[in-house]
Design an enzyme around this catalytic site. Sequence first.
Site, PDB file in Angstrom:
ATOM      1  N   GLY A 124       0.843  -1.093   0.074  1.00 30.84           N
ATOM      2  CA  GLY A 124       0.076   0.057  -0.024  1.00 30.84           C
ATOM      3  C   GLY A 124       0.857   1.213   0.080  1.00 30.84           C
ATOM      4  O   GLY A 124       1.012   1.907   0.994  1.00 30.84           O
ATOM      5  N   GLU A 240      12.624  -3.722  -5.429  1.00 31.41           N
ATOM      6  CA  GLU A 240      11.833  -3.575  -6.866  1.00 31.41           C
ATOM      7  C   GLU A 240      12.431  -2.896  -8.034  1.00 31.41           C
ATOM      8  O   GLU A 240      12.395  -3.384  -9.045  1.00 31.41           O
ATOM      9  CB  GLU A 240      10.472  -2.646  -6.385  1.00 31.41           C
ATOM     10  CG  GLU A 240       9.512  -3.375  -5.592  1.00 31.41           C
ATOM     11  CD  GLU A 240       8.108  -2.438  -5.575  1.00 31.41           C
ATOM     12  OE1 GLU A 240       7.142  -2.989  -6.293  1.00 31.41           O
ATOM     13  OE2 GLU A 240       8.129  -1.512  -4.993  1.00 31.41           O
ATOM     14  N   THR A 369       7.974   4.313 -12.124  1.00 31.00           N
ATOM     15  CA  THR A 369       8.073   4.342 -13.701  1.00 31.00           C
ATOM     16  C   THR A 369       9.583   4.665 -14.447  1.00 31.00           C
ATOM     17  O   THR A 369      10.208   4.844 -13.420  1.00 31.00           O
ATOM     18  CB  THR A 369       7.351   5.674 -13.876  1.00 31.00           C
ATOM     19  OG1 THR A 369       7.839   6.931 -13.298  1.00 31.00           O
ATOM     20  CG2 THR A 369       5.996   5.700 -13.432  1.00 31.00           C
ATOM     21  N   GLU A 371      10.488   7.132 -15.801  1.00 28.53           N
ATOM     22  CA  GLU A 371      11.146   8.392 -15.404  1.00 28.53           C
ATOM     23  C   GLU A 371      11.734   8.433 -14.060  1.00 28.53           C
ATOM     24  O   GLU A 371      12.900   9.046 -13.746  1.00 28.53           O
ATOM     25  CB  GLU A 371       9.976   9.372 -15.489  1.00 28.53           C
ATOM     26  CG  GLU A 371       9.466  10.054 -16.844  1.00 28.53           C
ATOM     27  CD  GLU A 371       8.287   8.772 -17.368  1.00 28.53           C
ATOM     28  OE1 GLU A 371       7.913   8.826 -18.354  1.00 28.53           O
ATOM     29  OE2 GLU A 371       7.910   7.749 -16.610  1.00 28.53           O
TER      30      GLU A 371
END
Length: 386
Positions: A124, A240, A369, A371
């Site tokens: 979350g 990640e 992302t 970016e």
Amino acid sequence: MHFQSAPETEAFRAGVREHLAEVMTPEFEERIYRSGVSHDDDFAKGLVDHGYFAPSWPAEFGGQDRNAWEDQALKEELMRTDAPVYLSETTRMVASIIRQVGTQTLRERILPGALAGDITVALGFTEPECGSDVAAAATRAVRQGDDWIINGSKMFTTNGHIADYVFLLARTSPDKPKHKGLTMFLVPTDTDGFEAQAVWTLSGERTNITFYSDVRVADEWRIGDVDAGWQVLGLSLQDEHASGWGPHIARLLHHAEAWATDTAATDGSPPITKTDVRRRITRVAMELEVSMLLQRRCVWMAENGLAPVAEGPMSKVFSTEALVRASQDMVELVGPDAMRSHYEPTAPERGRFEHLLRFSLGTTIYAGTSEVQRTIIAQRGLGLPR
């Protein structure tokens, strides 16, 4: 420096492939796809039973003390077959963080169940108004005695509707700079005031927007110090950001080669005899090789005690954008038939081209992302100013 697998690693990989070939039946794959949920309890328990859930963890916690290369081989095979492991992966990630910075009580309560496949944890982080700026989280957690009262919402809480807990980032000190007023909590999803509503993605996956309305959690569910949530979150973001998506390119390449070899063109010859077809497929194979090398460099660094700070984002951004390029190129190569739906009986390769094209677009967003990844590479890798 080389990234060739040792014989022991390849033997371990062969065992993983054998297990996946047995359980990833066409019927099972289709059921998972049509559900939109990348998790299956029986599949997860099967990984546990065969030692494929957390093989690199110490044996005392239920692992096998395997090295990073064997762990990577497992990840590659699971990704290559598109196995339903996303909730297992997030659970293992959060369990690793609890093992590092959680209290002894929390470790005893969560780790055995997580490593046995009995406890699941969703993430979350992202909020509807914050996008990729995770640190701008506005979900509030207010101290009330020994409890915290949480109010707010989170977007893209994938598997939040079936998970036992949400690993939640909340703002505990709104008067502090945004990176310094955050705290991490483990929120039981059966708590009053928690709600998950479905959101369907372009690839057909179900994710969720989750709501927290006066959700009360005891302080024992806090992970890390108060207002130290950004540091705790960094433990998960590093993993990640070091993700590699090359095995998905390998799956696309497999279907492209099968189509080019088995399909008859208008003149009766297979497409693979055409120069343009071979050129495009070769380009996919080249980008697959680069993607795998970038990912394995991160594994080599981890195995040698080095943190892949910029190297992880390099792997992530290149492999996901390569997957997008390759998917678009293969759809263009195959032609209009490539847009027939996934599992449409008349579609080439049962619609894998169409699905991988839709799926690929989301990968440039997952885990940060492109970016965000480029910013990390520029600032932390190249030392460029903000």
